[in-house]
Design a protein around this motif. Structure first.
Motif, mmCIF file in Angstrom:
data_model
loop_
_atom_site.group_PDB
_atom_site.id
_atom_site.type_symbol
_atom_site.label_atom_id
_atom_site.label_comp_id
_atom_site.label_asym_id
_atom_site.label_seq_id
_atom_site.Cartn_x
_atom_site.Cartn_y
_atom_site.Cartn_z
ATOM 1 N N LYS A 222 -3.679 -31.339 10.536
ATOM 2 C CA LYS A 222 -3.968 -31.258 11.968
ATOM 3 C C LYS A 222 -5.198 -32.091 12.261
ATOM 4 N N LEU A 223 -5.263 -32.583 13.479
ATOM 5 C CA LEU A 223 -6.494 -33.184 13.949
ATOM 6 C C LEU A 223 -7.462 -32.059 14.283
ATOM 7 N N LEU A 224 -8.719 -32.204 13.911
ATOM 8 C CA LEU A 224 -9.710 -31.192 14.251
ATOM 9 C C LEU A 224 -10.060 -31.257 15.734
ATOM 10 N N THR A 225 -9.985 -32.457 16.310
ATOM 11 C CA THR A 225 -10.146 -32.634 17.759
ATOM 12 C C THR A 225 -9.095 -33.600 18.263
ATOM 13 N N ASP A 226 -8.840 -33.545 19.553
ATOM 14 C CA ASP A 226 -8.170 -34.653 20.213
ATOM 15 C C ASP A 226 -9.122 -35.843 20.214
ATOM 16 N N PRO A 227 -8.604 -37.042 20.440
ATOM 17 C CA PRO A 227 -9.510 -38.183 20.587
ATOM 18 C C PRO A 227 -10.313 -38.081 21.876
ATOM 19 N N PHE A 228 -11.489 -38.696 21.873
ATOM 20 C CA PHE A 228 -12.297 -38.775 23.091
ATOM 21 C C PHE A 228 -12.933 -40.157 23.159
ATOM 22 N N ASN B 184 -6.414 -44.524 9.390
ATOM 23 C CA ASN B 184 -6.695 -43.860 10.660
ATOM 24 C C ASN B 184 -6.685 -44.928 11.744
ATOM 25 N N ILE B 185 -5.771 -44.804 12.698
ATOM 26 C CA ILE B 185 -5.569 -45.882 13.658
ATOM 27 C C ILE B 185 -5.449 -45.357 15.087
ATOM 28 N N VAL B 186 -5.690 -46.263 16.027
ATOM 29 C CA VAL B 186 -5.358 -46.051 17.423
ATOM 30 C C VAL B 186 -4.224 -47.016 17.764
ATOM 31 N N ALA B 187 -3.128 -46.479 18.264
ATOM 32 C CA ALA B 187 -2.026 -47.303 18.776
ATOM 33 C C ALA B 187 -2.082 -47.252 20.295
ATOM 34 N N CYS B 188 -2.042 -48.406 20.947
ATOM 35 C CA CYS B 188 -2.225 -48.415 22.392
ATOM 36 C C CYS B 188 -1.411 -49.530 23.035
ATOM 37 N N GLY B 189 -1.451 -49.542 24.361
ATOM 38 C CA GLY B 189 -0.730 -50.558 25.120
ATOM 39 C C GLY B 189 0.729 -50.204 25.317
ATOM 40 N N LYS B 190 1.461 -51.136 25.873
ATOM 41 C CA LYS B 190 2.884 -50.925 26.129
ATOM 42 C C LYS B 190 3.611 -50.646 24.823
ATOM 43 N N ASN B 191 4.359 -49.557 24.803
ATOM 44 C CA ASN B 191 5.103 -49.110 23.616
ATOM 45 C C ASN B 191 4.183 -48.835 22.420
ATOM 46 N N LEU B 192 2.885 -48.711 22.675
ATOM 47 C CA LEU B 192 1.903 -48.395 21.627
ATOM 48 C C LEU B 192 1.967 -49.384 20.467
ATOM 49 N N GLN C 72 -2.744 -43.469 21.459
ATOM 50 C CA GLN C 72 -2.477 -42.331 20.581
ATOM 51 C C GLN C 72 -3.176 -42.588 19.253
ATOM 52 N N VAL C 73 -3.764 -41.551 18.664
ATOM 53 C CA VAL C 73 -4.399 -41.717 17.360
ATOM 54 C C VAL C 73 -3.523 -41.088 16.288
ATOM 55 N N THR C 74 -3.590 -41.669 15.080
ATOM 56 C CA THR C 74 -2.830 -41.170 13.936
ATOM 57 C C THR C 74 -3.705 -41.242 12.695
ATOM 58 N N SER C 75 -3.686 -40.174 11.901
ATOM 59 C CA SER C 75 -4.375 -40.143 10.612
ATOM 60 C C SER C 75 -3.349 -39.826 9.526
ATOM 61 N N ASP C 76 -3.308 -40.677 8.488
ATOM 62 C CA ASP C 76 -2.387 -40.508 7.366
ATOM 63 C C ASP C 76 -3.150 -39.986 6.157
ATOM 64 N N ARG C 77 -2.520 -39.041 5.444
ATOM 65 C CA ARG C 77 -3.152 -38.480 4.249
ATOM 66 C C ARG C 77 -2.590 -39.120 2.985
ATOM 67 N N LYS C 78 -3.314 -38.921 1.883
ATOM 68 C CA LYS C 78 -2.904 -39.482 0.604
ATOM 69 C C LYS C 78 -1.577 -38.898 0.126
ATOM 70 N N SER D 5 -0.492 -37.044 14.368
ATOM 71 C CA SER D 5 -0.807 -37.863 15.537
ATOM 72 C C SER D 5 -1.183 -36.971 16.716
ATOM 73 N N SER D 6 -1.967 -37.525 17.605
ATOM 74 C CA SER D 6 -2.308 -36.835 18.837
ATOM 75 C C SER D 6 -1.203 -37.007 19.862
ATOM 76 N N LYS D 7 -1.347 -36.349 20.985
ATOM 77 C CA LYS D 7 -0.516 -36.668 22.139
ATOM 78 C C LYS D 7 -0.924 -38.033 22.664
ATOM 79 N N ILE D 8 -0.216 -38.532 23.631
ATOM 80 C CA ILE D 8 -0.545 -39.821 24.237
ATOM 81 C C ILE D 8 -1.465 -39.581 25.434
#
Length: 594
Positions: free
Chosen positions: A44-50, A72-80, A139-145, A151-154
């Protein structure tokens, strides 16, 4: 061949007709348990992005997890489809102790008063090539080992707005996990479709190094959940229980904080509670005096780290937020606003004069001969007097083209220059230590005075701000709403009423004044001689039917919003005793264009 089931007459009373009943029930319960366990084990994300530090073409996105993540990435823009990779750091001082409001499972590792470290990682990605006025999804996404991903909501983001665009900016402070904070922020979100920024004048939490106060206090009142609409704070008023979730604000709007006294931690320890450490800051100058003596007894490898650990620090606050400079004072432009944020706060000490009180006016009797145990009164953390580094920086900023060209000039800090509240006394100045001795030289009292004529805010800072054309000074600290206006037309607003109010000292209510002290500590009203402004729209009424120039309630919460389109600052209140009632606009005033 299946054995036929007996008919009803052959089935003992109370026993199931199907012999497979218990087997199916047990298998079902086991399956449900596995599903629940699988859900609980999901990352889980400990927080939403801010959002932090917007510029004319970029903004930073920050979030926290309890695992480092391999990507750990931010996907953004049209179609992310646009990707920004985050820089990941680990918070160095966040801990929990026996007084933390956390799960029993998390508390198992805590013994006695020893805090335990909490493993929390911060991710920050800068989204660039943005256009002012254009809001895009992200939207932010964090991948584990282990291959798991979360991922967060959009949400949506945009860079610093261009000048001339009408914005709505929330003014707030002193959240401190108070019961009404989530209700306050929920009503902000319900009253406005969106806010474009949050200006927060300090005291975000209570104990800066206690991780759960930022992220996941089990009462549902932690700092980030309240500002992200994920709180679950229950208020019980007259037997009516209402659950408030806060507001989804900082996922879409940048947060600009000022540092308050609750963002400062005192002397670091691995064997005392976090509350004890918070209440034990030591003036840096006093530590430097004893440093040479102590280094003869202890091997000190890093002088600066030793001095910090034995005085005070704001490390956790500095590690959580993004700032445009290393110090706890900065200036930014946001649309038509130039915001100057100052480091104006001191340690809060009790006014109690009992023999066992280490307070703002005296030391404990038992510590008279032990200076290393003294509290040194209500000492200031960062100098702001004329000639200090911060004052010199402020002078330079007030003369900058960014400040001069701004339509609205706002200065924000924590300590009040004008207030009806309790925390404005004594004067904002360095304590003057007075040691009273007996005829044979023994100490019989260590006490402190605060010369009113040396109040650094009134003597040095306010005249500088007025001469520069600042229209509004925003602050908190006394947990109430009140405002003032000077003869030059500069406005002062304290909008921090989310609970735990210390009261407004007007009419017959008097502040505590230490007997036998030389200084005038102003029992009633604003100690710095401004009359409070009565709210212009719908003020609350006192018992005598007169309009009150303040709100100091633990039932009624207030917030303020600045509309840069028309230059108005509007204040609203909500009565938590009446959860179905509407928010009431009770005050409004206008800032002059500069």
């Amino acid at each position: 061949m299946l054995t036929p089931l007996p008919d009803r007459a052959e089935t003992p009373q109370g026993s199931p007709r199907n012999p497979w009943f218990f087997a199916v029930l047990i298998l079902t319960l086991l399956l449900l348990g596995l599903i629940v366990q699988s859900f609980l084990n999901q990352p889980k994300l400990l927080t939403d992005p801010f959002l932090q530090l917007p510029t004319t073409n970029s903004v930073r996105v920050v979030w926290f997890t309890e695992f480092p993540g391999i990507r750990n990435i931010v996907a953004c823009g049209k179609n992310l489809t646009k990707i920004a990779v985050a820089n990941t750091t680990k918070l160095s001082r966040v801990r929990e102790d026996k007084e933390s409001r956390i799960s029993d499972e998390m508390k198992q590792g805590i013994t006695g008063s020893n805090p335990i470290a909490r493993n929390i990682w911060r991710h920050e990605a800068e989204v660039t090539n943005l256009m002012p006025g254009v809001r895009i999804p992200y939207q932010v996404t964090s991948d584990r080992k282990d291959g798991a991903s979360v991922s967060s909501k959009i949400f949506s983001l945009s860079p610093t707005p261009a000048p001339g665009i009408g914005l709505k900016i929330l003014f707030t402070s002193d959240h401190q996990l108070m019961p009404m904070t989530a209700a306050n922020l929920q009503k902000v979100a319900e009253t406005f479709d969106k806010v474009d920024a949050v200006f927060m004048a300090g005291d975000l939490i209570n104990i800066a190094d206690r991780a759960s106060e930022w992220f996941d206090d089990d009462r549902g009142r932690a700092f980030f959940p309240g500002l992200q609409g994920r709180a679950f704070s229950e208020i019980d008023k007259n037997g009516i229980k209402t659950l408030y979730s806060g507001g989804e604000l900082i996922q879409h709007a940048p947060l600009f904080p000022a540092i308050g006294n609750h963002e400062i931690m005192g002397r670091f320890s691995n064997s005392s509670t976090l509350n004890e450490q918070f209440n034990d800051p030591f003036p840096r100058a006093a530590v430097e005096k004893i440093y040479p003596y102590l280094t003869q007894q202890y091997a000190v490898k890093d002088r600066d780290l030793w001095l910090k650990n034995n005085s005070f620090n704001s490390d956790t606050y500095n590690e959580i937020f993004s700032f445009p400079r290393e110090k706890n004072y900065y200036a930014v432009t946001f649309g038509d606003v130039r915001l100057i944020t100052l480091y104006v706060t001191n340690i809060w000490r009790t006014p109690n004069l009992d023999p066992g009180a280490r307070g703002k006016y005296r030391e404990r009797d038992e510590d008279f001969d032990r200076p290393e145990k003294w509290g040194y009164g209500q000492h200031i953390f960062e100098p702001i007097a004329k000639g200090s580094a911060q004052y010199t920086w402020l002078q330079k900023e007030l003369n900058s083209s960014e400040f001069q060209q701004a339509k609205y000039k706002i200065v924000m800090f924590h300590h009040p220059p004008h207030s009806l509240g309790d925390n404005i006394v004594p004067a904002y100045t360095d304590p003057v230590q007075i040691v009273d001795r007996t005829s044979d030289g023994e100490i019989n009292m260590v006490r402190y005075e605060y010369p009113k004529q040396q109040d650094y805010l009134i003597r040095d800072v306010v005249p500088l701000l007025e001469a520069a054309g600042v229209q509004l000074v925003l602050y908190g600290h006394s947990h109430l709403w009140n405002r003032f206006i000077s003869s030059s037309g500069m406005h002062f607003l304290e909008t921090s009423n989310v609970g735990n109010s210390y009261g407004a000292f007007a009419g017959k209510k008097r502040r505590f004044i230490p007997p036998g002290y030389q200084e005038d500590y102003s029992a009633i009203g604003d100690p710095n001689n401004l009359e409070p402004v009565v709210p212009t729209v719908a003020p609350l009424l006192g018992k005598d039917g007169r309009a009150l120039p303040y709100i100091d309630s633990n039932d009624i919460t207030a917030f303020s919003v600045f509309d840069t389109g028309n230059g108005t600052v509007s204040s609203y209140y909500f009565d938590t005793r009446k959860p179905e009632s509407a928010v009431v606009k009770f005050d409004e005033f206008k800032l002059k264009n500069s």
